[in-house]
Write an enzyme that holds these catalytic residues in place. Structure first.
Site, short mmCIF file in Angstrom:
data_model
loop_
_atom_site.label_atom_id
_atom_site.label_comp_id
_atom_site.label_asym_id
_atom_site.label_seq_id
_atom_site.Cartn_x
_atom_site.Cartn_y
_atom_site.Cartn_z
N LYS A 80 -0.97 15.11 -9.74
CA LYS A 80 -0.11 14.75 -10.86
C LYS A 80 0.86 15.88 -11.20
CE LYS A 80 -1.51 10.55 -11.70
NZ LYS A 80 -0.61 9.39 -11.59
N TYR A 85 -6.99 15.26 -8.60
CA TYR A 85 -6.16 14.41 -9.46
C TYR A 85 -5.13 15.26 -10.21
CZ TYR A 85 -4.90 11.11 -13.16
OH TYR A 85 -4.20 10.30 -14.03
N ASP A 111 0.88 -1.17 0.00
CA ASP A 111 0.00 0.00 0.00
C ASP A 111 0.92 1.22 0.00
OD1 ASP A 111 -1.66 2.16 0.57
OD2 ASP A 111 -2.87 1.06 2.03
#
Length: 259
Positions: free
Chosen positions: A156, A152, A58
């Site tokens: 990124k 997101y 994880d």
């Protein structure tokens, strides 16, 4: 000669999609591949199909990284690929006005914290040799704004910047540990399947989703893997601190789209 013969390569998020394609290609090029994912059943199955080693990881969990470091104390290539969009369990909202702080933090925990921890592990696993390649999978969304997926896009973008910091730090230490980021656009991975479906409208839906892409199609996981192979191998030893786009010409502009 196999391009990665004798190299140990760790890949996160390797159970499916881009990570699986990278693991398969690296294995075919002679690498000892350690494919990791938080989905134990899926990563065991993928590793069995490829014929490589698997580890449950994880990427959000610092303890998991410590356990991986004990099992794999040295590596030559690290691919930080594990990531989420934030839409895995619902459709949002993820815009800057309505996204919840919890959703924002979870996307960053996986995408950004996971990459940070992966880079930190890689430096520790590579510095004895003083050489290696760290490849961080960012996104086209890390280079432009995405109003409906703010978390997101932010995560990124941060991966792109952190890759440069890692590259500069390693060079500063006198190591030839390189760090680069790859920025895919619309790549046909399982993430897209819920919106594509398998009915008669599938092809029409796909065409609409890539209408703004000059090459007028989705990219493939294998095409991203080929770029990762270049960065992993010894043909790219002067490439560090840069980002590589794989987007069908999308960021070049829209004028090239066929009429």
């Amino acid at each position: 000669m196999s391009k990665l013969a004798g190299k140990t390569c760790v890949i996160t998020g390797a159970a499916r999609g881009i990570g699986e394609a990278i693991a398969a290609l690296f294995h075919s090029e002679g690498a000892e591949v350690i494919a990791t994912d938080c989905d134990e059943a899926a990563i065991r199955g993928t590793a069995s199909r490829i014929g490589c080693r698997s580890e449950v990881l994880d990427v959000r969990d610092e303890g998991d990284w410590a356990r991986l470091a004990a099992k794999v104390p040295s590596c030559d290539v690290m691919v930080n690929n594990a990531g989420i969009t934030g839409f895995e369990h619902g459709t949002g909202p993820h815009d800057p006005e309505h996204a919840s702080l919890e959703e924002w933090r979870e996307v960053h925990r996986v995408n950004l914290d996971g990459t940070f921890l992966g880079c930190r592990y890689a430096i520790g696993a590579m510095k004895a040799k003083g050489a290696g390649s760290i490849i961080n999978i960012s996104s086209r969304s890390g280079l432009v704004g995405i109003p409906g997926a703010a978390a997101y896009a932010s995560s990124k973008a941060a991966i792109r910047n952190h890759s440069k910091s890692v590259a500069l730090y390693c060079a500063q230490q006198g190591w030839t540990i390189r760090c680069n980021s790859i920025h895919p656009a619309a790549i046909l991975t399982p993430i897209w399947e819920p919106m594509l479906g398998d009915g008669p409208q599938r092809q029409e839906t796909m065409a609409k989703l890539v209408a703004d892409t000059p090459l007028q199609r989705f990219g493939t996981c294998e095409e991203v893997a080929a770029l990762a192979l270049l960065l992993a191998g010894d043909d790219a030893t002067y490439i560090t601190g840069t980002e590589m786009n794989i987007d069908g010409g999308l960021l070049a502009g829209s004028a090239a789209s066929p009429g």
